[in-house]
Design an enzyme around this catalytic site. Sequence first.
Site, PDB file in Angstrom:
ATOM      1  N   GLY A 133       8.404  40.415  29.393  1.00 24.17           N
ATOM      2  CA  GLY A 133       8.979  39.358  30.218  1.00 24.17           C
ATOM      3  C   GLY A 133       9.968  39.989  31.172  1.00 24.17           C
ATOM      4  O   GLY A 133      10.464  41.086  30.907  1.00 24.17           O
ATOM      5  N   CYS A 184       7.648  45.527  24.953  1.00 26.19           N
ATOM      6  CA  CYS A 184       8.610  45.535  26.061  1.00 26.19           C
ATOM      7  C   CYS A 184       9.738  44.505  25.824  1.00 26.19           C
ATOM      8  O   CYS A 184      10.511  44.678  24.895  1.00 26.19           O
ATOM      9  CB  CYS A 184       7.884  45.317  27.382  1.00 26.19           C
ATOM     10  N   TYR A 185       9.812  43.428  26.595  1.00 27.95           N
ATOM     11  CA  TYR A 185      10.860  42.439  26.344  1.00 27.95           C
ATOM     12  C   TYR A 185      10.769  41.932  24.905  1.00 27.95           C
ATOM     13  O   TYR A 185      11.795  41.710  24.241  1.00 27.95           O
ATOM     14  CB  TYR A 185      10.721  41.260  27.321  1.00 27.95           C
ATOM     15  N   HIS A 220       3.657  49.455  27.167  1.00 24.66           N
ATOM     16  CA  HIS A 220       2.610  48.427  27.177  1.00 24.66           C
ATOM     17  C   HIS A 220       1.275  48.973  26.632  1.00 24.66           C
ATOM     18  O   HIS A 220       0.515  49.588  27.391  1.00 24.66           O
ATOM     19  CB  HIS A 220       2.402  47.895  28.602  1.00 24.66           C
ATOM     20  N   GLU A 247      -1.321  47.348  26.027  1.00 18.96           N
ATOM     21  CA  GLU A 247      -2.456  46.551  26.497  1.00 18.96           C
ATOM     22  C   GLU A 247      -3.037  47.047  27.818  1.00 18.96           C
ATOM     23  O   GLU A 247      -4.140  46.661  28.185  1.00 18.96           O
ATOM     24  CB  GLU A 247      -2.047  45.069  26.629  1.00 18.96           C
ATOM     25  N   GLY A 251     -21.591  24.385  40.910  1.00 16.69           N
ATOM     26  CA  GLY A 251     -22.760  25.238  40.736  1.00 16.69           C
ATOM     27  C   GLY A 251     -22.346  26.689  40.535  1.00 16.69           C
ATOM     28  O   GLY A 251     -23.157  27.539  40.204  1.00 16.69           O
ATOM     29  N   GLY A 252     -21.060  26.978  40.735  1.00 16.35           N
ATOM     30  CA  GLY A 252     -20.558  28.325  40.464  1.00 16.35           C
ATOM     31  C   GLY A 252     -20.480  28.550  38.956  1.00 16.35           C
ATOM     32  O   GLY A 252     -20.643  27.609  38.173  1.00 16.35           O
ATOM     33  N   VAL A 253     -20.219  29.791  38.577  1.00 16.55           N
ATOM     34  CA  VAL A 253     -20.237  30.147  37.160  1.00 16.55           C
ATOM     35  C   VAL A 253     -19.224  29.319  36.351  1.00 16.55           C
ATOM     36  O   VAL A 253     -19.558  28.750  35.314  1.00 16.55           O
ATOM     37  CB  VAL A 253     -19.908  31.655  36.976  1.00 16.55           C
ATOM     38  N   ASP A 254     -17.997  29.233  36.875  1.00 23.08           N
ATOM     39  CA  ASP A 254     -16.933  28.640  36.060  1.00 23.08           C
ATOM     40  C   ASP A 254     -17.148  27.149  35.802  1.00 23.08           C
ATOM     41  O   ASP A 254     -17.108  26.702  34.655  1.00 23.08           O
ATOM     42  CB  ASP A 254     -15.566  28.851  36.725  1.00 23.08           C
ATOM     43  N   SER A 255     -17.391  26.394  36.881  1.00 18.99           N
ATOM     44  CA  SER A 255     -17.542  24.958  36.641  1.00 18.99           C
ATOM     45  C   SER A 255     -18.826  24.693  35.850  1.00 18.99           C
ATOM     46  O   SER A 255     -18.893  23.753  35.061  1.00 18.99           O
ATOM     47  CB  SER A 255     -17.503  24.160  37.945  1.00 18.99           C
ATOM     48  N   LYS A 265     -13.235  36.513  33.663  1.00 17.94           N
ATOM     49  CA  LYS A 265     -14.576  36.224  34.185  1.00 17.94           C
ATOM     50  C   LYS A 265     -15.703  36.737  33.270  1.00 17.94           C
ATOM     51  O   LYS A 265     -16.663  36.028  33.004  1.00 17.94           O
ATOM     52  CB  LYS A 265     -14.713  36.877  35.566  1.00 17.94           C
TER      53      LYS A 265
END
Length: 510
Positions: free
Chosen positions: A54, A81-82, A168, A170, A223-227, A366
């Site tokens: 943070g 970290c924080y 970090h 990650e 029609g996109g991947v996410d929706s 994604k």
Amino acid sequence: MEKVLVLDFGGQYDQLIARRVRDSKVYAEVIPYNRITVEKIVERGYKGIIFTGGPRSVYEDDAPRFDPAILDAGIPILGICYGCQLIAYLAGGEVAPAKTGSEYGKTEFAHEMGVLFKGVPKITVCWMSHTDFVKKVPDGFRVTANTRSCPVAAFDNDEKKIYGVQFHPEVTHTEHGKLILSNFLFGVCGCIGDWNMEDYAKSCIERYKRDLTGKKVLCALSGGVDSSVAAVMLHKAIGDDLTCVFVDHGLLRKDEGDIVEETFRNQFKMNIIRVNAQERFIGALKGVSEPEQKRKIIGEQFIRVFEEEAKKIGRVNILVQGTIYPDVIESGKGDAATIKSHHNVGGLPDVIEFDDIIEPLRELFKDEVRRLGIELGIPYELVWRQPFPGPGLAIRVIGDITEEKLSILRDADAIFREEIAAAGLEKSTNQYFAVLTDTRTVGVMGDARTYGYTVALRAVSTEDFMTADWSHIPYEVLGKISSRITGEVKGISRVVYDITSKPPATVEWE
Ligand code: XMP
């Protein structure tokens, strides 16, 4: 299902931590520090907790803190970290600003001992990004690693299973970060690592079925991947209680509107309303050539069309949005300047009445959304679709937009896509499309002079679309695309290839 809590203290990498944990086949959920109590954490049975980084200093008056009782809750904790400084502070240690100022970037660290570093070379590289540091570890804790300028790069209390790292683990710049996180998950928390996307899909569907059956749920489908993934998941949970509205703004690629309708209406048997609003959008865009203005008009029209449809449907209980994690960052975590106002469905909540919004993909990246899509049985071609901007071809026709220009662009773009697929370059090239420039040039065809448009081909390789390299498409493939476009699409007399990376250019031309 075993799960780990990522307790968010406002760090830049909170979702990345969760993602790394999921990569180790342990489910992780991110919850802001001020939205959960120690009692709830205990009740939910987390196998471990990770305190994120943070930007604050633990001594600031309004710094994010947490109930110290968490340290005695018997749940393993890793502070990053924080998060590491906060553990030291809560347990009675000392945190201070580093004498040498901030330590930032790749740094060598040396460790002596500790379960967290099992299998990690004694001296290795980590990624540091901090101003404060732990000056004195609390009683009962020991220092387990240091760097040249940070005497406490890691500490632990094995008995209480509490660990802190100043760096970090990650981020990929920390050479053995993945191993350090695994040591925490498997060596300390005792996780088994049996989580997978199939279980995730099942548990989400069960939860939505339980919570939403009988409610009226509305989803804007592009029609996109996410929706698409969000809508299919909801459909599997609540069937016809879900209504999808697909606004065809006439700025889609060749045949795209029909493909979207066919896929969702006929293949998935979903309750879908297609609104053919082509004329309305093209009319509103008439004579407009400034890109941000185009985006604004499209965004506004989209909301208006949606509002009209929603009124016909009546009161909606739940609105579904396909927001994924990178959208969450782009729309305002941090102070990044707005380069382009990405049009999504962000304005919808203001215009329709509803009780709640759900964003089923909010925590996913994604590639995780794609894996989930496959798990839900969505066709491979749809799941692996390249991104397509909300304003569609409007920002790929440079200058003002006409039906004629859109039609030329659609044909050129379809050839480009066909040839990329035929050359097997679909996966190595993350986004590729044609742009219709507003430059007309002289050409010669047969014996006649032509004066047609210049089409630019754009193709990029990128991991996150924040930066991108232009794709090195083989000359033969480019050559074939160029002759097909000039030969098959009337109105084009020249084809050029864009060899600019991002930065300095952006992916789209407008
Ligand atoms: P840029 O051009 O900003 O593009 O480098 C990065 C990614 O974002 C997409 N993009 C948009 N997506 N609405 C969207 O939904 C927009 O207005 C928009 N502008 C760019 C672009 O296609 C690329 O994938």
